[in-house]
Design a protein around this motif. Structure first.
Motif, PDB file in Angstrom:
ATOM      1  N   ASN A 121      36.270 -44.671  -2.990  1.00  0.00           N
ATOM      2  CA  ASN A 121      36.470 -44.573  -4.437  1.00  0.00           C
ATOM      3  C   ASN A 121      36.170 -43.188  -5.000  1.00  0.00           C
ATOM      4  OD1 ASN A 121      37.382 -47.176  -4.829  1.00  0.00           O
ATOM      5  ND2 ASN A 121      35.286 -47.956  -4.666  1.00  0.00           N
ATOM      6  N   PHE A 122      36.579 -42.172  -4.295  1.00  0.00           N
ATOM      7  CA  PHE A 122      36.369 -40.832  -4.846  1.00  0.00           C
ATOM      8  C   PHE A 122      37.624 -40.372  -5.580  1.00  0.00           C
ATOM      9  CE2 PHE A 122      37.757 -40.465  -0.446  1.00  0.00           C
ATOM     10  CZ  PHE A 122      38.834 -39.600  -0.541  1.00  0.00           C
ATOM     11  N   ASP A 123      37.424 -39.515  -6.548  1.00  0.00           N
ATOM     12  CA  ASP A 123      38.532 -38.965  -7.333  1.00  0.00           C
ATOM     13  C   ASP A 123      38.082 -37.568  -7.765  1.00  0.00           C
ATOM     14  OD1 ASP A 123      40.481 -38.289  -9.110  1.00  0.00           O
ATOM     15  OD2 ASP A 123      40.268 -40.045 -10.407  1.00  0.00           O
ATOM     16  N   ILE A 124      38.459 -36.590  -6.962  1.00  0.00           N
ATOM     17  CA  ILE A 124      37.979 -35.216  -7.152  1.00  0.00           C
ATOM     18  C   ILE A 124      39.153 -34.343  -7.605  1.00  0.00           C
ATOM     19  CG2 ILE A 124      36.926 -33.198  -6.004  1.00  0.00           C
ATOM     20  CD1 ILE A 124      35.792 -35.142  -3.888  1.00  0.00           C
ATOM     21  N   LEU A 125      38.902 -33.488  -8.568  1.00  0.00           N
ATOM     22  CA  LEU A 125      39.913 -32.515  -8.962  1.00  0.00           C
ATOM     23  C   LEU A 125      39.358 -31.123  -8.659  1.00  0.00           C
ATOM     24  CD1 LEU A 125      42.729 -32.525 -10.355  1.00  0.00           C
ATOM     25  CD2 LEU A 125      41.549 -31.835 -12.443  1.00  0.00           C
ATOM     26  N   CYS A 126      39.932 -30.481  -7.658  1.00  0.00           N
ATOM     27  CA  CYS A 126      39.485 -29.121  -7.333  1.00  0.00           C
ATOM     28  C   CYS A 126      40.284 -28.123  -8.155  1.00  0.00           C
ATOM     29  CB  CYS A 126      39.680 -28.826  -5.848  1.00  0.00           C
ATOM     30  SG  CYS A 126      38.376 -29.494  -4.816  1.00  0.00           S
ATOM     31  N   ILE A 127      39.562 -27.187  -8.739  1.00  0.00           N
ATOM     32  CA  ILE A 127      40.185 -26.091  -9.487  1.00  0.00           C
ATOM     33  C   ILE A 127      39.825 -24.823  -8.741  1.00  0.00           C
ATOM     34  CG2 ILE A 127      40.381 -24.896 -11.708  1.00  0.00           C
ATOM     35  CD1 ILE A 127      40.973 -27.846 -11.979  1.00  0.00           C
ATOM     36  N   ARG A 128      40.831 -24.198  -8.189  1.00  0.00           N
ATOM     37  CA  ARG A 128      40.625 -23.018  -7.357  1.00  0.00           C
ATOM     38  C   ARG A 128      41.094 -21.779  -8.112  1.00  0.00           C
ATOM     39  NH1 ARG A 128      44.422 -21.901  -2.009  1.00  0.00           N
ATOM     40  NH2 ARG A 128      43.761 -19.746  -1.761  1.00  0.00           N
ATOM     41  N   GLU A 129      40.233 -20.751  -8.184  1.00  0.00           N
ATOM     42  CA  GLU A 129      40.668 -19.484  -8.777  1.00  0.00           C
ATOM     43  C   GLU A 129      41.781 -18.954  -7.885  1.00  0.00           C
ATOM     44  OE1 GLU A 129      41.599 -16.045 -10.435  1.00  0.00           O
ATOM     45  OE2 GLU A 129      40.892 -15.997  -8.355  1.00  0.00           O
ATOM     46  N   ASN A 130      42.862 -18.423  -8.482  1.00  0.00           N
ATOM     47  CA  ASN A 130      44.086 -18.229  -7.696  1.00  0.00           C
ATOM     48  C   ASN A 130      44.656 -16.819  -7.733  1.00  0.00           C
ATOM     49  OD1 ASN A 130      45.710 -19.898  -6.063  1.00  0.00           O
ATOM     50  ND2 ASN A 130      47.284 -20.083  -7.648  1.00  0.00           N
ATOM     51  N   THR A 131      43.956 -15.883  -8.366  1.00  0.00           N
ATOM     52  CA  THR A 131      44.575 -14.551  -8.499  1.00  0.00           C
ATOM     53  C   THR A 131      43.688 -13.397  -8.053  1.00  0.00           C
ATOM     54  OG1 THR A 131      43.795 -14.439 -10.787  1.00  0.00           O
ATOM     55  CG2 THR A 131      46.059 -15.191 -10.458  1.00  0.00           C
ATOM     56  N   GLU A 132      42.393 -13.654  -7.817  1.00  0.00           N
ATOM     57  CA  GLU A 132      41.517 -12.521  -7.489  1.00  0.00           C
ATOM     58  C   GLU A 132      40.499 -12.934  -6.428  1.00  0.00           C
ATOM     59  OE1 GLU A 132      39.821 -11.383 -11.438  1.00  0.00           O
ATOM     60  OE2 GLU A 132      38.090 -12.573 -10.873  1.00  0.00           O
ATOM     61  N   GLY A 133      39.244 -12.575  -6.590  1.00  0.00           N
ATOM     62  CA  GLY A 133      38.217 -12.952  -5.619  1.00  0.00           C
ATOM     63  C   GLY A 133      38.499 -12.387  -4.235  1.00  0.00           C
ATOM     64  N   GLU A 134      38.343 -13.241  -3.254  1.00  0.00           N
ATOM     65  CA  GLU A 134      38.475 -12.813  -1.854  1.00  0.00           C
ATOM     66  C   GLU A 134      39.924 -12.503  -1.489  1.00  0.00           C
ATOM     67  OE1 GLU A 134      37.505 -15.734  -2.985  1.00  0.00           O
ATOM     68  OE2 GLU A 134      35.480 -16.252  -2.326  1.00  0.00           O
ATOM     69  N   TYR A 135      40.885 -12.924  -2.342  1.00  0.00           N
ATOM     70  CA  TYR A 135      42.310 -12.716  -2.061  1.00  0.00           C
ATOM     71  C   TYR A 135      42.872 -11.507  -2.821  1.00  0.00           C
ATOM     72  CZ  TYR A 135      43.107 -17.255   0.292  1.00  0.00           C
ATOM     73  OH  TYR A 135      43.122 -18.324   1.152  1.00  0.00           O
ATOM     74  N   SER A 136      41.984 -10.630  -3.294  1.00  0.00           N
ATOM     75  CA  SER A 136      42.467  -9.529  -4.129  1.00  0.00           C
ATOM     76  C   SER A 136      43.344  -8.544  -3.369  1.00  0.00           C
ATOM     77  CB  SER A 136      41.278  -8.793  -4.740  1.00  0.00           C
ATOM     78  OG  SER A 136      40.593  -9.669  -5.603  1.00  0.00           O
ATOM     79  N   GLY A 137      43.183  -8.488  -2.071  1.00  0.00           N
ATOM     80  CA  GLY A 137      44.009  -7.561  -1.284  1.00  0.00           C
ATOM     81  C   GLY A 137      43.527  -6.132  -1.376  1.00  0.00           C
ATOM     82  N   ALA A 138      42.253  -5.951  -1.758  1.00  0.00           N
ATOM     83  CA  ALA A 138      41.703  -4.594  -1.857  1.00  0.00           C
ATOM     84  C   ALA A 138      40.970  -4.267  -0.552  1.00  0.00           C
ATOM     85  CB  ALA A 138      40.730  -4.515  -3.030  1.00  0.00           C
ATOM     86  N   GLY A 139      41.418  -3.240   0.117  1.00  0.00           N
ATOM     87  CA  GLY A 139      40.745  -2.883   1.367  1.00  0.00           C
ATOM     88  C   GLY A 139      41.587  -1.952   2.206  1.00  0.00           C
ATOM     89  N   GLY A 140      41.205  -1.802   3.434  1.00  0.00           N
ATOM     90  CA  GLY A 140      41.978  -0.939   4.311  1.00  0.00           C
ATOM     91  C   GLY A 140      41.337  -0.842   5.679  1.00  0.00           C
ATOM     92  N   ARG A 141      42.034  -0.157   6.573  1.00  0.00           N
ATOM     93  CA  ARG A 141      41.515   0.080   7.927  1.00  0.00           C
ATOM     94  C   ARG A 141      41.620   1.564   8.232  1.00  0.00           C
ATOM     95  NH1 ARG A 141      44.444  -4.383  11.714  1.00  0.00           N
ATOM     96  NH2 ARG A 141      43.445  -3.142  13.323  1.00  0.00           N
ATOM     97  N   VAL A 142      40.558   2.101   8.777  1.00  0.00           N
ATOM     98  CA  VAL A 142      40.604   3.505   9.195  1.00  0.00           C
ATOM     99  C   VAL A 142      40.266   3.618  10.683  1.00  0.00           C
ATOM    100  CG1 VAL A 142      40.151   4.571   6.947  1.00  0.00           C
ATOM    101  CG2 VAL A 142      38.226   3.868   8.368  1.00  0.00           C
ATOM    102  N   HIS A 143      40.691   4.718  11.281  1.00  0.00           N
ATOM    103  CA  HIS A 143      40.507   4.960  12.724  1.00  0.00           C
ATOM    104  C   HIS A 143      41.097   3.806  13.532  1.00  0.00           C
ATOM    105  CE1 HIS A 143      37.896   8.076  11.263  1.00  0.00           C
ATOM    106  NE2 HIS A 143      36.960   7.235  10.860  1.00  0.00           N
TER     107      HIS A 143
END
Ligand code: NAD
Ligand code: IPM
Ligand code: MN
Length: 347
Positions: A121-143
């Protein structure tokens, strides 16, 4: 007659099967309710990438902007195109460009569907942040490729971004059972997650009718298994929400039942509706993909478009279908048979 224009992006693998099924249900629901729907299909996918070198054409976002909503199947064919290329070329840019900052994912058992838990009898509504946070795509690789290589990927949390998703969560809780779980990892991540907790406390003062509890994500993951009935609305960052909603999918019987809506609450651009699952290469072409997640996502689309009665009828038809034991056991019923039962239940 009222008419809505829908952009249809089946994508890859079972994305084709489940969007065809969902579209058939949508058309029937529209006929019964007396409004019109038109679909414009786009072939954007990994196949399209192999042919053109892009997941969607230049200007693809602007093409989509004119639609009332987007129905997407699944993106990804890792045997031929790296996921980091395909997802960053199609799905993720749409969520960001159209400021679909609230990703809503309902988790409950449809009648007749057995989950892996004793709890039913569970009824959960997940609201996920969808535009930033860990998915921001800010970063890079060097060497790159050397022993000195460094890879950096920075999470970005903005006050505007955190505040709007939390506010959205509080509003959803207010409209449901009045309970909000705000998810962080502020015992380990002492900048972004402490920031999130602070904003949660600030908004809690405004929403005194909502009972809000802050949880660490590890504890909340366990709670979703051990005491799912204790949860109502759950609000989490992009990555935490991604992981928690696969747990949500698992406890509701599997990915074949997990629906999602990428919502632009300001309605300044189209929202996008898609099942939580991916292209399922292991069962693509077998005709056994469960279309229920995609159909449920379309009910969320109808609700967002303001066709609340039609949305309710689609959910009732899904419930009638699974209550009859159709679409309740993985692989037993073919996609077409499940779809036909849902359509018959709509009439
Ligand atoms: P997946 O969701 O495609 O499949 C995971 C498992 O669940 C598989 O065993 C699959 O057969 C099963 N499954 C999924 N949906 C089902 C359905 N409707 N009916 C019956 N069984 C179903 O996840 P994956 O295998 O990790 O990813 C495959 C590809 O899809 C990858 O390229 C991945 O990046 C991509 N993906 C895309 C999305 C999206 O477009 N929203 C979501 C998740 C994964
Ligand atoms: C989802 C998916 C996507 C995500 C992937 C395919 C990028 O897992 O919609 O849950 O992580 O958002
Ligand atoms: Mn996911």
């Amino acid at each position: 007659m009222k008419s809505y224009s829908i952009a249809l992006i089946p994508g890859d693998g079972i994305g084709h099967d489940v969007t065809a099924a969902a579209w058939a249900v949508l058309e029937t629901a529209a006929q019964h309710a007396g409004f019109a729907l038109t679909a414009t299909q786009f072939p954007w996918s990994c196949k399209f990438y192999k042919e053109t070198g892009r997941m969607m054409p230049e200007g693809g976002i602007e093409t989509l902007r004119g639609f009332d909503a987007i129905l997407l199947g699944a993106v990804g064919w890792p045997a031929e195109v790296p996921d980091s290329v395909s997802l960053h070329g199609l799905l993720l840019p749409i969520r960001k460009a159209f400021v679909q900052y609230a990703n809503i994912r309902p988790h409950r058992l449809l009648p007749g569907v057995r989950g892996p838990l004793r709890a039913e009898n569970f009824d959960i509504l997940c609201i996920r942040e969808n535009t930033e946070g860990e998915y921001s795509g800010a970063g890079g690789r060097v060497h790159q490729g050397t022993a000195d290589e460094v890879a950096v990927e920075t999470s970005i949390f903005t006050r505007a971004g955190v505040e709007r998703i939390l506010r959205f969560g509080f509003e959803q809780a207010r409209a449901r059972r009045g309970k909000l779980a705000s998810v962080t990892k502020s015992n380990a991540q002492k900048y972004s997650m402490v920031f999130w907790d602070e904003i949660t406390r600030k908004l809690a003062a405004e929403y005194s009718d909502v009972a809000v509890t802050s949880y660490h994500v590890d504890a909340l993951a366990a709670r979703m298994i051990m005491a799912p009935e204790s949860l109502d609305v759950v609000v989490a960052s992009n990555l935490f929400g991604d992981i928690l909603t696969d747990i949500g999918a698992a406890i509701q019987g599997g990915l074949g039942y997990a629906a999602s809506a990428n919502i632009n609450p300001d309605r300044s651009a189209p929202s996008m509706f898609e099942p939580v699952h991916g292209s399922a290469p292991d069962i693509a072409h077998l005709g056994i993909a469960n279309p229920i997640a995609a159909i449920w996502s379309c009910a969320m689309m109808l609700d967002h478009l303001g066709e609340k009665a039609a949305a309710g009828r689609v959910i009732k038809a899904l419930e009638a279908t699974t209550a009859r034991g159709i679409g309740t056991i993985a692989g037993k019923d073919r996609t077409e048979a499940i779809t036909a039962t849902v359509i018959a239940a709509l009439t």
